[in-house]
Motif scaffolding. Sequence first.
Motif, PDB file in Angstrom:
ATOM      1  N   HIS A 136       8.362 -25.035  -8.293  1.00 35.04           N
ATOM      2  CA  HIS A 136       7.230 -25.125  -9.220  1.00 35.04           C
ATOM      3  C   HIS A 136       6.903 -26.593  -9.501  1.00 35.04           C
ATOM      4  CE1 HIS A 136       8.854 -21.069 -10.045  1.00 35.04           C
ATOM      5  NE2 HIS A 136       7.601 -20.757 -10.278  1.00 35.04           N
ATOM      6  N   THR A 137       5.660 -26.945  -9.367  1.00 31.77           N
ATOM      7  CA  THR A 137       5.225 -28.314  -9.633  1.00 31.77           C
ATOM      8  C   THR A 137       4.964 -28.493 -11.129  1.00 31.77           C
ATOM      9  OG1 THR A 137       2.883 -27.784  -9.341  1.00 31.77           O
ATOM     10  CG2 THR A 137       4.144 -28.415  -7.358  1.00 31.77           C
ATOM     11  N   VAL A 138       4.898 -29.754 -11.544  1.00 33.79           N
ATOM     12  CA  VAL A 138       4.608 -30.049 -12.947  1.00 33.79           C
ATOM     13  C   VAL A 138       3.246 -29.487 -13.335  1.00 33.79           C
ATOM     14  CG1 VAL A 138       4.192 -31.892 -14.618  1.00 33.79           C
ATOM     15  CG2 VAL A 138       6.063 -32.111 -12.961  1.00 33.79           C
ATOM     16  N   THR A 139       2.272 -29.611 -12.440  1.00 31.10           N
ATOM     17  CA  THR A 139       0.930 -29.085 -12.712  1.00 31.10           C
ATOM     18  C   THR A 139       0.962 -27.585 -12.927  1.00 31.10           C
ATOM     19  OG1 THR A 139      -0.070 -30.844 -11.379  1.00 31.10           O
ATOM     20  CG2 THR A 139      -1.416 -28.896 -11.823  1.00 31.10           C
ATOM     21  N   GLU A 140       1.716 -26.887 -12.086  1.00 30.63           N
ATOM     22  CA  GLU A 140       1.824 -25.434 -12.195  1.00 30.63           C
ATOM     23  C   GLU A 140       2.502 -25.025 -13.495  1.00 30.63           C
ATOM     24  OE1 GLU A 140       3.607 -21.640  -9.611  1.00 30.63           O
ATOM     25  OE2 GLU A 140       3.929 -23.710  -8.946  1.00 30.63           O
ATOM     26  N   ILE A 141       3.559 -25.739 -13.862  1.00 28.44           N
ATOM     27  CA  ILE A 141       4.283 -25.422 -15.092  1.00 28.44           C
ATOM     28  C   ILE A 141       3.398 -25.673 -16.309  1.00 28.44           C
ATOM     29  CG2 ILE A 141       6.255 -26.050 -16.529  1.00 28.44           C
ATOM     30  CD1 ILE A 141       7.760 -26.727 -13.944  1.00 28.44           C
ATOM     31  N   CYS A 142       2.661 -26.758 -16.298  1.00 28.05           N
ATOM     32  CA  CYS A 142       1.751 -27.064 -17.415  1.00 28.05           C
ATOM     33  C   CYS A 142       0.702 -25.971 -17.568  1.00 28.05           C
ATOM     34  CB  CYS A 142       1.080 -28.415 -17.195  1.00 28.05           C
ATOM     35  SG  CYS A 142       2.172 -29.843 -17.394  1.00 28.05           S
ATOM     36  N   ALA A 143       0.163 -25.505 -16.441  1.00 33.09           N
ATOM     37  CA  ALA A 143      -0.844 -24.451 -16.487  1.00 33.09           C
ATOM     38  C   ALA A 143      -0.261 -23.164 -17.065  1.00 33.09           C
ATOM     39  CB  ALA A 143      -1.397 -24.199 -15.083  1.00 33.09           C
ATOM     40  N   ARG A 144       0.964 -22.849 -16.675  1.00 33.30           N
ATOM     41  CA  ARG A 144       1.618 -21.646 -17.185  1.00 33.30           C
ATOM     42  C   ARG A 144       1.853 -21.757 -18.697  1.00 33.30           C
ATOM     43  NH1 ARG A 144       4.586 -19.009 -12.889  1.00 33.30           N
ATOM     44  NH2 ARG A 144       5.687 -17.744 -14.452  1.00 33.30           N
ATOM     45  N   TRP A 145       2.253 -22.938 -19.147  1.00 34.12           N
ATOM     46  CA  TRP A 145       2.518 -23.150 -20.567  1.00 34.12           C
ATOM     47  C   TRP A 145       1.244 -23.006 -21.395  1.00 34.12           C
ATOM     48  CZ3 TRP A 145       6.088 -23.132 -24.109  1.00 34.12           C
ATOM     49  CH2 TRP A 145       5.876 -23.783 -25.320  1.00 34.12           C
ATOM     50  N   HIS A 146       0.178 -23.630 -20.927  1.00 29.60           N
ATOM     51  CA  HIS A 146      -1.083 -23.532 -21.663  1.00 29.60           C
ATOM     52  C   HIS A 146      -1.587 -22.094 -21.681  1.00 29.60           C
ATOM     53  CE1 HIS A 146      -0.992 -27.901 -21.286  1.00 29.60           C
ATOM     54  NE2 HIS A 146      -1.935 -27.953 -22.210  1.00 29.60           N
ATOM     55  N   LEU A 147      -1.389 -21.374 -20.595  1.00 33.00           N
ATOM     56  CA  LEU A 147      -1.794 -19.972 -20.547  1.00 33.00           C
ATOM     57  C   LEU A 147      -1.014 -19.142 -21.561  1.00 33.00           C
ATOM     58  CD1 LEU A 147      -3.441 -17.731 -19.130  1.00 33.00           C
ATOM     59  CD2 LEU A 147      -1.541 -17.486 -17.516  1.00 33.00           C
ATOM     60  N   LEU A 148       0.278 -19.427 -21.688  1.00 35.01           N
ATOM     61  CA  LEU A 148       1.115 -18.701 -22.643  1.00 35.01           C
ATOM     62  C   LEU A 148       0.630 -18.890 -24.075  1.00 35.01           C
ATOM     63  CD1 LEU A 148       4.766 -19.307 -21.354  1.00 35.01           C
ATOM     64  CD2 LEU A 148       3.620 -17.107 -21.576  1.00 35.01           C
ATOM     65  N   LEU A 149       0.439 -20.155 -24.464  1.00 35.19           N
ATOM     66  CA  LEU A 149       0.011 -20.411 -25.835  1.00 35.19           C
ATOM     67  C   LEU A 149      -1.400 -19.893 -26.082  1.00 35.19           C
ATOM     68  CD1 LEU A 149       1.435 -23.868 -26.908  1.00 35.19           C
ATOM     69  CD2 LEU A 149       2.430 -21.601 -27.065  1.00 35.19           C
ATOM     70  N   ASN A 150      -2.242 -20.000 -25.062  1.00 34.48           N
ATOM     71  CA  ASN A 150      -3.595 -19.463 -25.175  1.00 34.48           C
ATOM     72  C   ASN A 150      -3.555 -17.977 -25.473  1.00 34.48           C
ATOM     73  OD1 ASN A 150      -6.279 -20.097 -25.180  1.00 34.48           O
ATOM     74  ND2 ASN A 150      -6.349 -20.744 -23.044  1.00 34.48           N
ATOM     75  N   ARG A 151      -2.694 -17.271 -24.748  1.00 37.03           N
ATOM     76  CA  ARG A 151      -2.573 -15.829 -24.937  1.00 37.03           C
ATOM     77  C   ARG A 151      -2.024 -15.494 -26.308  1.00 37.03           C
ATOM     78  NH1 ARG A 151       0.768 -14.624 -20.893  1.00 37.03           N
ATOM     79  NH2 ARG A 151      -0.926 -14.386 -19.391  1.00 37.03           N
ATOM     80  N   ARG A 152      -1.038 -16.269 -26.767  1.00 40.85           N
ATOM     81  CA  ARG A 152      -0.470 -15.995 -28.089  1.00 40.85           C
ATOM     82  C   ARG A 152      -1.516 -16.191 -29.191  1.00 40.85           C
ATOM     83  NH1 ARG A 152       5.081 -15.267 -28.769  1.00 40.85           N
ATOM     84  NH2 ARG A 152       4.331 -14.606 -30.823  1.00 40.85           N
ATOM     85  N   ILE A 153      -2.345 -17.218 -29.050  1.00 37.03           N
ATOM     86  CA  ILE A 153      -3.393 -17.451 -30.051  1.00 37.03           C
ATOM     87  C   ILE A 153      -4.374 -16.286 -30.074  1.00 37.03           C
ATOM     88  CG2 ILE A 153      -5.338 -18.930 -30.668  1.00 37.03           C
ATOM     89  CD1 ILE A 153      -3.747 -21.281 -29.467  1.00 37.03           C
TER      90      ILE A 153
END
Length: 278
Positions: free
Chosen positions: A200-217
Motif C-alpha cells: 500500500h502506498t502513502v497516497t492509497e493509505i491517505c485516501a482510505r483514511w479520508h474515506l473512513l472519516l468521511n463515512r463516519r461523518i
Amino acid sequence: VGARLRTLTQARAYEAVRGRGKATPERTKTLRRVELAKAAVGALTGTEPTSAAIWRSLKSRRTAALTQKYCAFVWRMLHDGQKVGEYWEDKGACSTRKDCDQCNEVESMEHILFECRTSGQETVWKLAEEAWAATGLPWPEITIGTVMGAGLVEIRNENGRVNKGRTRLFKIILSEAAYLIWVLRCEWRIGREQRVHEMHTVTEICARWHLLLNRRIKVDWAITNKTSYGNKALQKSLVMNTWLHLATRYNNAVRADLIGGGVLVGTATARRPPGRNR
C-alpha cells in the motif's frame, strides 16, 4: 430450583445451564492483556478501571463511537486470539507465517500496529494525529493497551469535567486507525500475497483514511434523524461537538448546524445508512 415454563426465556435457561457447570479459569494470556488495557486507561484518565469494565466497554453502543467490527477485533485481541506470530509455530507447512518477512521479526499484534514497515501503521498513526490536532489538544502516546481499552478513555476539560464530544472523537479516530492498520496488513499478506510491488502506498493509505472519516461523518449526520431512529437517534449537539473544527476538512456536504459553521450545502432528509454497523 424450578422455573415456570410460561416465563422461562432462552437466555435465562442458557444462563442456568452454564451456572451449573464448573467455572472456567481465565487464560493467562487473557489476564495479561486485560491488565495492559487497564494500565493504559489508568495512565490516560488517572483512574484504573476494573476488568469487568473493560469487557463491558465492548458492548456499549450508547454514543455509536466504536463500531461492531472494532469491538469484535478488540475482543479477540484481549484473548490474544488473532492468528499471527506464535500461533503458527507448530502448524507444519504454515510455520513460515510466523515471521514478518520484511522486518525479519516474529509477527505480533504489537508489531503490526506499531512497528511493522509493511502494515502502513506509521502513515496511519500520523494521519490520526493530524486529525486530532484540529482539536488543539495533545495527542497521547498510543499503546496496545490504549487500543484495547479505547472504550473507557475520557478526555476532560480544564475544569476536570468530561468533554463528551472530544472523548467520542478520540474513540473514533483511535478505533478507525487501529482497525485500518489491521485491514491493510491482512490485505497485503493474504489478498496480495506479500508481493512487494503491491504494498500500500502513502497516497492509497491517505485516501482510505479520508474515506473512513468521511463515512463516519455522514453516518453521524444520518443517525441524528429522530424520524428514522426515534429514541436511539444521536443528539445533534453531541455530533456537532464531536466534529467541531474537523468536519470541514473531510466533508463539505454536512449540514452547517452539525459542524458549527460553514456553508449549508444540502437539506435533504437524512436516510438510514445501509449495513450492519449503521
